[in-house]
Design a protein around this motif. Structure first.
Motif, PDB file in Angstrom:
ATOM      1  N   VAL A  25      49.072  42.846  45.477  1.00 46.46           N
ATOM      2  CA  VAL A  25      49.177  41.486  44.975  1.00 46.46           C
ATOM      3  C   VAL A  25      48.363  40.538  45.844  1.00 46.46           C
ATOM      4  CG1 VAL A  25      50.774  39.577  44.642  1.00 46.46           C
ATOM      5  CG2 VAL A  25      51.389  41.866  43.912  1.00 46.46           C
ATOM      6  N   HIS A  26      47.713  39.565  45.191  1.00 46.08           N
ATOM      7  CA  HIS A  26      46.947  38.542  45.894  1.00 46.08           C
ATOM      8  C   HIS A  26      47.623  37.197  45.687  1.00 46.08           C
ATOM      9  CE1 HIS A  26      43.634  41.321  46.667  1.00 46.08           C
ATOM     10  NE2 HIS A  26      43.722  41.697  45.398  1.00 46.08           N
ATOM     11  N   TRP A  27      47.795  36.464  46.787  1.00 47.53           N
ATOM     12  CA  TRP A  27      48.387  35.132  46.719  1.00 47.53           C
ATOM     13  C   TRP A  27      47.296  34.081  46.630  1.00 47.53           C
ATOM     14  CZ3 TRP A  27      53.637  34.593  46.465  1.00 47.53           C
ATOM     15  CH2 TRP A  27      54.394  35.717  46.787  1.00 47.53           C
ATOM     16  N   HIS A  28      47.605  32.959  46.027  1.00 52.54           N
ATOM     17  CA  HIS A  28      46.644  31.864  45.980  1.00 52.54           C
ATOM     18  C   HIS A  28      47.365  30.520  46.095  1.00 52.54           C
ATOM     19  CE1 HIS A  28      47.722  32.328  41.649  1.00 52.54           C
ATOM     20  NE2 HIS A  28      47.658  31.001  41.661  1.00 52.54           N
ATOM     21  N   VAL A  29      46.672  29.567  46.684  1.00 56.20           N
ATOM     22  CA  VAL A  29      47.139  28.181  46.721  1.00 56.20           C
ATOM     23  C   VAL A  29      46.202  27.365  45.842  1.00 56.20           C
ATOM     24  CG1 VAL A  29      48.231  28.302  48.980  1.00 56.20           C
ATOM     25  CG2 VAL A  29      45.801  27.766  48.825  1.00 56.20           C
ATOM     26  N   GLN A  30      46.731  26.341  45.194  1.00 57.04           N
ATOM     27  CA  GLN A  30      45.900  25.549  44.310  1.00 57.04           C
ATOM     28  C   GLN A  30      46.373  24.101  44.258  1.00 57.04           C
ATOM     29  OE1 GLN A  30      46.696  27.831  40.595  1.00 57.04           O
ATOM     30  NE2 GLN A  30      47.434  25.898  39.736  1.00 57.04           N
ATOM     31  N   ALA A  31      45.440  23.237  43.891  1.00 53.98           N
ATOM     32  CA  ALA A  31      45.733  21.821  43.687  1.00 53.98           C
ATOM     33  C   ALA A  31      44.993  21.374  42.442  1.00 53.98           C
ATOM     34  CB  ALA A  31      45.301  21.001  44.895  1.00 53.98           C
ATOM     35  N   ALA A  62      50.825  33.937  42.611  1.00 55.88           N
ATOM     36  CA  ALA A  62      50.533  35.337  42.899  1.00 55.88           C
ATOM     37  C   ALA A  62      49.816  35.957  41.711  1.00 55.88           C
ATOM     38  CB  ALA A  62      51.823  36.105  43.193  1.00 55.88           C
ATOM     39  N   ASP A  63      48.943  36.900  42.006  1.00 56.00           N
ATOM     40  CA  ASP A  63      48.249  37.680  40.980  1.00 56.00           C
ATOM     41  C   ASP A  63      48.750  39.113  41.092  1.00 56.00           C
ATOM     42  OD1 ASP A  63      46.338  38.210  38.931  1.00 56.00           O
ATOM     43  OD2 ASP A  63      45.001  39.058  40.446  1.00 56.00           O
ATOM     44  N   ILE A  64      49.574  39.529  40.119  1.00 50.70           N
ATOM     45  CA  ILE A  64      50.230  40.835  40.160  1.00 50.70           C
ATOM     46  C   ILE A  64      49.542  41.769  39.164  1.00 50.70           C
ATOM     47  CG2 ILE A  64      52.426  42.057  39.924  1.00 50.70           C
ATOM     48  CD1 ILE A  64      53.816  39.323  40.295  1.00 50.70           C
ATOM     49  N   PRO A  65      48.820  42.791  39.634  1.00 53.20           N
ATOM     50  CA  PRO A  65      48.089  43.684  38.728  1.00 53.20           C
ATOM     51  C   PRO A  65      49.019  44.423  37.771  1.00 53.20           C
ATOM     52  CG  PRO A  65      47.400  43.993  41.012  1.00 53.20           C
ATOM     53  CD  PRO A  65      48.639  43.157  41.050  1.00 53.20           C
ATOM     54  N   LEU A  66      48.561  44.564  36.528  1.00 58.38           N
ATOM     55  CA  LEU A  66      49.268  45.371  35.540  1.00 58.38           C
ATOM     56  C   LEU A  66      48.489  46.644  35.258  1.00 58.38           C
ATOM     57  CD1 LEU A  66      50.454  42.573  33.062  1.00 58.38           C
ATOM     58  CD2 LEU A  66      51.791  43.733  34.824  1.00 58.38           C
ATOM     59  N   TRP A  67      47.352  46.502  34.562  1.00 56.96           N
ATOM     60  CA  TRP A  67      46.459  47.635  34.342  1.00 56.96           C
ATOM     61  C   TRP A  67      45.062  47.089  34.070  1.00 56.96           C
ATOM     62  CZ3 TRP A  67      50.213  46.068  30.928  1.00 56.96           C
ATOM     63  CH2 TRP A  67      49.772  45.541  29.717  1.00 56.96           C
ATOM     64  N   GLY A  68      44.047  47.808  34.565  1.00 57.85           N
ATOM     65  CA  GLY A  68      42.680  47.389  34.327  1.00 57.85           C
ATOM     66  C   GLY A  68      42.429  45.958  34.775  1.00 57.85           C
ATOM     67  N   ASP A  69      41.886  45.177  33.857  1.00 58.60           N
ATOM     68  CA  ASP A  69      41.575  43.773  34.141  1.00 58.60           C
ATOM     69  C   ASP A  69      42.726  42.832  33.794  1.00 58.60           C
ATOM     70  OD1 ASP A  69      38.986  44.382  35.021  1.00 58.60           O
ATOM     71  OD2 ASP A  69      38.189  44.317  32.977  1.00 58.60           O
ATOM     72  N   PHE A  70      43.908  43.373  33.541  1.00 57.70           N
ATOM     73  CA  PHE A  70      45.053  42.554  33.158  1.00 57.70           C
ATOM     74  C   PHE A  70      46.025  42.395  34.335  1.00 57.70           C
ATOM     75  CE2 PHE A  70      43.412  44.154  29.167  1.00 57.70           C
ATOM     76  CZ  PHE A  70      43.499  43.049  28.331  1.00 57.70           C
ATOM     77  N   SER A  71      46.584  41.204  34.439  1.00 55.31           N
ATOM     78  CA  SER A  71      47.565  40.920  35.489  1.00 55.31           C
ATOM     79  C   SER A  71      48.507  39.831  35.001  1.00 55.31           C
ATOM     80  CB  SER A  71      46.868  40.471  36.781  1.00 55.31           C
ATOM     81  OG  SER A  71      46.180  39.245  36.572  1.00 55.31           O
ATOM     82  N   LEU A 106      57.304  26.383  36.760  1.00 58.85           N
ATOM     83  CA  LEU A 106      56.921  27.783  36.949  1.00 58.85           C
ATOM     84  C   LEU A 106      56.231  28.302  35.690  1.00 58.85           C
ATOM     85  CD1 LEU A 106      57.008  30.374  38.711  1.00 58.85           C
ATOM     86  CD2 LEU A 106      59.165  30.936  37.552  1.00 58.85           C
ATOM     87  N   PRO A 107      54.896  28.156  35.589  1.00 56.58           N
ATOM     88  CA  PRO A 107      54.176  28.847  34.514  1.00 56.58           C
ATOM     89  C   PRO A 107      53.960  30.312  34.902  1.00 56.58           C
ATOM     90  CG  PRO A 107      52.672  27.476  35.789  1.00 56.58           C
ATOM     91  CD  PRO A 107      54.044  27.236  36.348  1.00 56.58           C
ATOM     92  N   VAL A 108      54.075  31.196  33.932  1.00 55.73           N
ATOM     93  CA  VAL A 108      53.843  32.628  34.145  1.00 55.73           C
ATOM     94  C   VAL A 108      52.812  33.078  33.108  1.00 55.73           C
ATOM     95  CG1 VAL A 108      54.866  34.918  34.274  1.00 55.73           C
ATOM     96  CG2 VAL A 108      56.206  32.932  34.976  1.00 55.73           C
ATOM     97  N   ASP A 109      51.562  33.237  33.546  1.00 58.62           N
ATOM     98  CA  ASP A 109      50.471  33.569  32.632  1.00 58.62           C
ATOM     99  C   ASP A 109      50.144  35.059  32.669  1.00 58.62           C
ATOM    100  OD1 ASP A 109      49.871  30.937  31.703  1.00 58.62           O
ATOM    101  OD2 ASP A 109      48.947  30.521  33.642  1.00 58.62           O
ATOM    102  N   PHE A 110      49.870  35.616  31.488  1.00 63.36           N
ATOM    103  CA  PHE A 110      49.321  36.958  31.377  1.00 63.36           C
ATOM    104  C   PHE A 110      47.805  36.798  31.269  1.00 63.36           C
ATOM    105  CE2 PHE A 110      53.661  37.125  30.000  1.00 63.36           C
ATOM    106  CZ  PHE A 110      54.137  38.284  30.602  1.00 63.36           C
ATOM    107  N   VAL A 111      47.088  37.343  32.267  1.00 64.71           N
ATOM    108  CA  VAL A 111      45.683  36.987  32.479  1.00 64.71           C
ATOM    109  C   VAL A 111      44.770  38.193  32.277  1.00 64.71           C
ATOM    110  CG1 VAL A 111      44.020  36.080  34.154  1.00 64.71           C
ATOM    111  CG2 VAL A 111      46.355  35.176  34.093  1.00 64.71           C
TER     112      VAL A 111
END
Length: 231
Positions: A25-31, A62-71, A106-111
């Motif tokens: 998992v990769h964490w990110h901060v944003q504004a 957080a960017d949580i990998p699912l499969w391939g290019d999807f997270s 808390l938005p939860v996006d499928f990316v």
């Protein structure tokens, strides 16, 4: 109300705990700079929209990998929102009413993030949940509430029932909100993020008055341009 807040907190904690265990998992901060508004209608379905107001978001995600290019990307954020009523509306606001509100969201996006150039495109959509924590209102002139003249500013609160509160306090909306969140962006060199985001509320936030529903509808809406850094 407190129970819902506790559930939301532990949901965030669970998501972040799963992220830690996953290891990749990769964490990110944003504004972000946002332009927010509300969409309102009365019982006759007359649609009205006040003027948008500029605010900001800050968040940790957080960017949580699912499969391939999807997270899946949950982002816990604090947002300053609001709106401006420049004229008299049928839903009950007077002229030049300026509202500034605060939300925990808390938005939860499928990316989907395919490689493109020196980075990755970011195409995401998903649900969000938010909780209104308070705010302030202001008008150009003093306001008459019932038969009492008060100052031209006061506190905004979020309650399910608008029939009680202190003098000068304006019950704007119900505290809990939910809806859809989407974004289009780019991640450069695996680190630097820029995203255009849209959030549309689906829940009617119009509070009741001692159990009576006046038939009005109130929903949040916002656009945001965000930048971030992936840790």
């Amino acid at each position: 109300m407190k129970m819902k807040l506790i559930i939301t907190f532990f949901t965030c904690l669970l998501l972040f705990s799963v992220a830690q265990v996953a290891g990749q998992v990769h964490w990110h901060v944003q504004a972000a700079i946002n332009s927010s508004n509300i969409r309102v209608s009365d019982p006759l379905n007359r649609q009205e929209s006040p003027d948008a107001r500029i605010g900001f978001n800050i968040g940790l995600g957080a960017d949580i990998p699912l499969w391939g290019d999807f997270s899946v990307q949950p982002t816990f954020q604090y947002a300053k929102r609001g709106f401006v009523v420049g004229q008299t509306y049928s839903v009950g606001w007077g002229a030049n009413f300026k509202a500034s509100t605060s939300y925990l969201e808390l938005p939860v996006d499928f990316v989907y993030s395919p490689a493109f150039g020196h980075g990755n495109l970011l195409l995401g959509v998903g649900p969000y949940v938010g909780y209104g924590t308070g705010g302030r209102w202001r008008t150009d002139n003093p306001v008459l509430m019932d038969d009492i003249m008060i100052d031209n500013q006061g506190e905004l609160v979020f309650q399910n029932d608008a029939s009680y509160g202190n003098l000068g306090t304006y019950v704007l909306a119900r505290p809990w909100d939910y809806g859809l969140h989407g974004k289009v962006g780019y991640r450069l060199f695996g680190r630097y993020l820029i995203q255009l985001e849209h959030q549309q509320g689906l829940k009617n936030l119009n509070p009741h008055w001692s159990g009576f529903d006046n038939g009005n509808s109130l929903k949040n809406s916002s656009w945001a341009l965000s930048v971030g850094y992936q840790l």
